[in-house]
Design an enzyme around this catalytic site. Structure first.
Site, PDB file in Angstrom:
ATOM      1  N   CYS A   1      13.653  69.373  40.543  1.00  0.00           N
ATOM      2  CA  CYS A   1      12.558  68.275  40.299  1.00  0.00           C
ATOM      3  C   CYS A   1      11.579  68.846  40.020  1.00  0.00           C
ATOM      4  O   CYS A   1      10.854  69.628  40.807  1.00  0.00           O
ATOM      5  CB  CYS A   1      12.761  67.239  41.569  1.00  0.00           C
ATOM      6  SG  CYS A   1      11.313  66.189  41.498  1.00  0.00           S
TER       7      CYS A   1
ATOM      8  N   CYS B   1      11.416  66.376  32.969  1.00  0.00           N
ATOM      9  CA  CYS B   1      11.935  65.819  34.187  1.00  0.00           C
ATOM     10  C   CYS B   1      13.424  65.781  34.235  1.00  0.00           C
ATOM     11  O   CYS B   1      14.048  65.671  33.129  1.00  0.00           O
ATOM     12  CB  CYS B   1      11.616  64.305  34.326  1.00  0.00           C
ATOM     13  SG  CYS B   1      12.455  63.324  35.758  1.00  0.00           S
TER      14      CYS B   1
END
Length: 265
Positions: free
Chosen positions: A70, A182
């Protein structure tokens, strides 16, 4: 040995899929912080607390290495995780540097898709300032895209409409690369390829992250212990069996085939 992968939701499965391709004999534990997804619209302080709590739970399962799959969580917490734990810890950052280098000879610009929080963090600004000496990097927050992905919304018509609306202020002829900043966003690579001009390349940081993981495993002397069966266990902070099923479905979608799994709530 077991390699842990962590994300707020299913996005990190795009990185896990790359790890299966490169390190197929390892065993994996994937954790999603389902109580707090998405991270990209929350405060830095809250996200750090969520990450530390989740990783502590993963350590209790006996992981031997950790991938913080992440970008937002990496920016906020990876350095503290490295001080807390002696296992290899790999983080992620948007693939801005390779994108700038790839575009250097074309005269085209780079467009980075990322969560609002990632784009607001000093680490992102430092990254862009370090590698973008010609001022060719533009950033576009995509706050809705994580939620679309978490809802397994992959209808091409709906998603093409969304991307067209987000990209409408940009002249795409000016751009040579789109960076998916992302880990949720690679789920939409095929959709983007079908609608972006053919000269635009789409890049993410997944392959580079797994290469760093492989190198760290070798450095720590555990790369040769690849005697696992290539299976993955799932866990989530909400302890929701339905979300475990969602993670299995999402992983199969992005890998393109089914895998043997076990559940860990």
């Amino acid at each position: 040995m077991t390699i842990g992968f962590f994300d707020s939701g299913i996005g990190g499965l795009s990185v896990l899929a790359e790890s299966f391709r490169r390190l197929p004999a390892q065993n994996y534990l994937y954790m999603a912080d389902t109580l707090h997804v998405p991270y990209g619209t929350k405060s830095e302080e809250d996200v750090k607390a969520f990450v530390l709590e989740s990783i502590e739970a993963m350590m209790g399962e006996g992981i031997d290495a950790l991938v913080v799959a992440c970008n937002t969580a990496t920016s906020i917490a990876v350095e503290e995780l490295r001080t807390l734990y002696s296992i290899p810890v790999v983080g992620m950052e948007p693939a801005v540097k390779p994108a700038v280098e790839m575009n250097r000879a074309t005269g085209k610009r780079v467009l980075v898709f990322a969560t609002p929080l990632t784009l607001q963090l000093p680490k992102y600004y430092a990254l862009v300032s370090r590698v973008d000496d010609r001022g060719i990097v533009d950033s576009l927050p995509m706050p809705e895209l994580v939620r679309y992905c978490e809802d397994l919304q992959f209808d091409k018509r709906i998603m093409e409409d969304y991307f067209r609306a987000k990209l409408s202020p940009f002249d795409l002829d000016d751009y040579g690369i789109v960076v998916l900043g992302c880990t949720h966003y690679p789920f939409y690579t095929d959709t983007l390829r079908g609608m972006l001009p053919p000269h635009i390349r789409i890049v993410d940081g997944n392959a580079g992250t797994v290469k760093r993981l492989a190198a760290l495993l070798h450095r720590f002397g555990i790369a040769g212990d690849a005697k696992g069966s290539g299976n993955v266990r799932f866990m989530c902070s909400g302890g929701d069996p339905a979300y475990i099923d969602k993670m299995r479905t999402a992983l199969e979608l992005i890998r393109g085939n089914a895998i043997e799994t076990e559940d860990v709530l």
